[in-house]
Design a protein around this motif. Structure first.
Motif, short mmCIF file in Angstrom:
data_model
loop_
_atom_site.label_atom_id
_atom_site.label_comp_id
_atom_site.label_asym_id
_atom_site.label_seq_id
_atom_site.Cartn_x
_atom_site.Cartn_y
_atom_site.Cartn_z
N ILE A 200 -0.36 -11.77 -13.51
CA ILE A 200 0.82 -11.10 -12.98
C ILE A 200 1.97 -12.08 -13.20
O ILE A 200 1.93 -13.21 -12.70
CB ILE A 200 0.67 -10.75 -11.50
N ARG A 201 3.02 -11.66 -13.92
CA ARG A 201 4.15 -12.52 -14.27
C ARG A 201 5.45 -11.86 -13.83
O ARG A 201 5.76 -10.75 -14.25
CB ARG A 201 4.22 -12.76 -15.77
N LEU A 202 6.20 -12.57 -12.98
CA LEU A 202 7.50 -12.09 -12.52
C LEU A 202 8.59 -12.98 -13.08
O LEU A 202 8.44 -14.21 -13.10
CB LEU A 202 7.59 -12.12 -10.99
N GLY A 203 9.69 -12.39 -13.51
CA GLY A 203 10.85 -13.13 -13.97
C GLY A 203 11.63 -13.70 -12.81
O GLY A 203 11.10 -13.90 -11.71
N ASN A 204 12.91 -13.92 -13.01
CA ASN A 204 13.79 -14.49 -12.00
C ASN A 204 14.46 -13.38 -11.19
O ASN A 204 14.73 -12.30 -11.70
CB ASN A 204 14.87 -15.34 -12.66
N ARG A 205 14.70 -13.68 -9.91
CA ARG A 205 15.42 -12.78 -9.01
C ARG A 205 14.73 -11.43 -8.85
O ARG A 205 15.37 -10.38 -8.74
CB ARG A 205 16.88 -12.60 -9.47
N VAL A 206 13.41 -11.47 -8.80
CA VAL A 206 12.61 -10.26 -8.58
C VAL A 206 12.30 -10.15 -7.09
O VAL A 206 11.98 -11.15 -6.45
CB VAL A 206 11.29 -10.32 -9.38
N ASN A 207 12.41 -8.95 -6.54
CA ASN A 207 11.99 -8.75 -5.16
C ASN A 207 10.88 -7.71 -5.11
O ASN A 207 10.98 -6.65 -5.72
CB ASN A 207 13.17 -8.39 -4.24
N ILE A 208 9.80 -8.09 -4.44
CA ILE A 208 8.65 -7.22 -4.23
C ILE A 208 8.67 -6.86 -2.75
O ILE A 208 8.40 -7.71 -1.89
CB ILE A 208 7.32 -7.92 -4.62
N GLN A 209 9.02 -5.63 -2.45
CA GLN A 209 9.30 -5.25 -1.08
C GLN A 209 8.03 -4.93 -0.29
O GLN A 209 6.94 -4.86 -0.83
CB GLN A 209 10.29 -4.08 -1.08
N ASP A 210 8.23 -4.73 1.00
CA ASP A 210 7.15 -4.58 1.96
C ASP A 210 6.10 -3.57 1.51
O ASP A 210 6.42 -2.46 1.12
CB ASP A 210 7.71 -4.11 3.31
N GLY A 211 4.83 -3.99 1.56
CA GLY A 211 3.72 -3.11 1.31
C GLY A 211 3.42 -2.82 -0.15
O GLY A 211 2.47 -2.09 -0.45
N ALA A 212 4.19 -3.37 -1.07
CA ALA A 212 3.94 -3.12 -2.50
C ALA A 212 2.67 -3.84 -2.94
O ALA A 212 2.30 -4.88 -2.38
CB ALA A 212 5.12 -3.59 -3.34
N VAL A 213 1.99 -3.28 -3.95
CA VAL A 213 0.77 -3.87 -4.49
C VAL A 213 0.92 -4.00 -6.00
O VAL A 213 1.25 -3.02 -6.68
CB VAL A 213 -0.47 -3.02 -4.16
N LEU A 214 0.64 -5.20 -6.52
CA LEU A 214 0.61 -5.45 -7.95
C LEU A 214 -0.79 -5.90 -8.31
O LEU A 214 -1.33 -6.84 -7.70
CB LEU A 214 1.62 -6.53 -8.35
N HIS A 215 -1.40 -5.22 -9.30
CA HIS A 215 -2.77 -5.53 -9.72
C HIS A 215 -2.92 -5.08 -11.16
O HIS A 215 -1.99 -4.51 -11.74
CB HIS A 215 -3.79 -4.82 -8.79
N THR A 216 -4.10 -5.33 -11.76
CA THR A 216 -4.32 -5.01 -13.18
C THR A 216 -5.74 -4.49 -13.39
O THR A 216 -6.57 -4.54 -12.49
CB THR A 216 -4.14 -6.26 -14.06
N LEU A 217 -6.00 -4.06 -14.62
CA LEU A 217 -7.37 -3.75 -15.04
C LEU A 217 -7.98 -5.01 -15.66
O LEU A 217 -7.31 -5.71 -16.42
CB LEU A 217 -7.37 -2.66 -16.11
N HIS A 218 -9.23 -5.24 -15.40
CA HIS A 218 -9.92 -6.41 -15.93
C HIS A 218 -9.86 -6.43 -17.45
O HIS A 218 -10.33 -5.49 -18.11
CB HIS A 218 -11.37 -6.42 -15.45
N ARG A 219 -9.22 -7.45 -18.00
CA ARG A 219 -9.11 -7.69 -19.45
C ARG A 219 -8.45 -6.57 -20.23
O ARG A 219 -8.56 -6.51 -21.44
CB ARG A 219 -10.49 -7.99 -20.04
N ARG A 220 -7.78 -5.64 -19.55
CA ARG A 220 -7.18 -4.52 -20.28
C ARG A 220 -5.71 -4.31 -20.01
O ARG A 220 -5.06 -3.55 -20.71
CB ARG A 220 -7.95 -3.24 -19.96
N SER A 221 -5.17 -4.94 -18.99
CA SER A 221 -3.74 -4.79 -18.71
C SER A 221 -3.26 -6.01 -17.93
O SER A 221 -4.05 -6.71 -17.31
CB SER A 221 -3.45 -3.51 -17.93
N VAL A 222 -1.95 -6.25 -18.00
CA VAL A 222 -1.31 -7.30 -17.21
C VAL A 222 -0.08 -6.69 -16.55
O VAL A 222 0.41 -5.64 -16.96
CB VAL A 222 -0.91 -8.52 -18.07
#
Length: 174
Positions: free
Chosen positions: A51-73
């Motif tokens: 999971i890669r975030l650039g600069n000045r990114v805000n991930i707000q309350d309750g958000a979920v970031l995840h991927t598929l194993h070896r298939r997505s980022v």
């Protein structure tokens, strides 16, 4: 203090001046750029792919970031707001975007720069969202082209506001 957990030999990495809420969770292969904020109850689970975030990114309350194993980022560009309870699952979000509250982006979706994904929208796996547009609905469809002024007012100013909010917390709430 946020839960920052190494996994499989990889620890989350933070840029300068990041704010992590006490109940934020970062696991494994997660990288935040400078001046990012991860709010209450948000989870960035880099256990199966990065999971890669650039600069000045805000991930707000309750958000979920995840991927598929070896298939997505998850790749998120600069000046992006990911709204409350949104899910970004293996998608790429370019610079200057707003992902609305409760929106879902599925694996290998691409949200091009200057785009808004409306609250509750579902961006399907592999779907590409045109730059400078608004997408809404289930599944998400283009409903509007944004002017540069609208992009500034609705996207850029939102990201700027979250820089201000984060500064309140890092300054001790005074």
């Amino acid at each position: 203090m946020a839960l920052i957990r190494p996994l499989n030999g990889t620890s989350p990495r933070l840029g300068e001046n990041c704010f992590l809420a006490e109940t934020a969770v970062l696991i494994g292969d997660v990288t935040l750029g400078d001046h990012c904020s991860v709010w209450y109850g948000a989870v960035l689970r880099g256990d199966v792919n990065p999971i890669r975030l650039g600069n000045r990114v805000n991930i707000q309350d309750g958000a979920v970031l995840h991927t598929l194993h070896r298939r997505s980022v998850v790749e998120i560009g600069d000046d992006v707001s990911v709204g409350h309870n949104a899910v970004v699952h293996g998608a790429r979000v370019e610079h200057d975007c707003l992902i609305g509250m409760g929106a879902t982006l599925l694996d290998n979706a691409v949200v091009h720069s200057g785009t808004i994904i409306a609250a509750g929208a579902l961006v399907l796996s592999g779907q590409e969202c045109e730059p400078g547009s608004v997408y809404a609905g289930v599944p998400a469809r283009k409903v509007k082209t944004l002017t540069p002024e609208e992009q500034h007012r609705m996207i850029h100013l939102n990201a700027e506001h979250y820089l201000t909010y984060a500064s309140w917390y890092t300054a001790g709430g005074e």
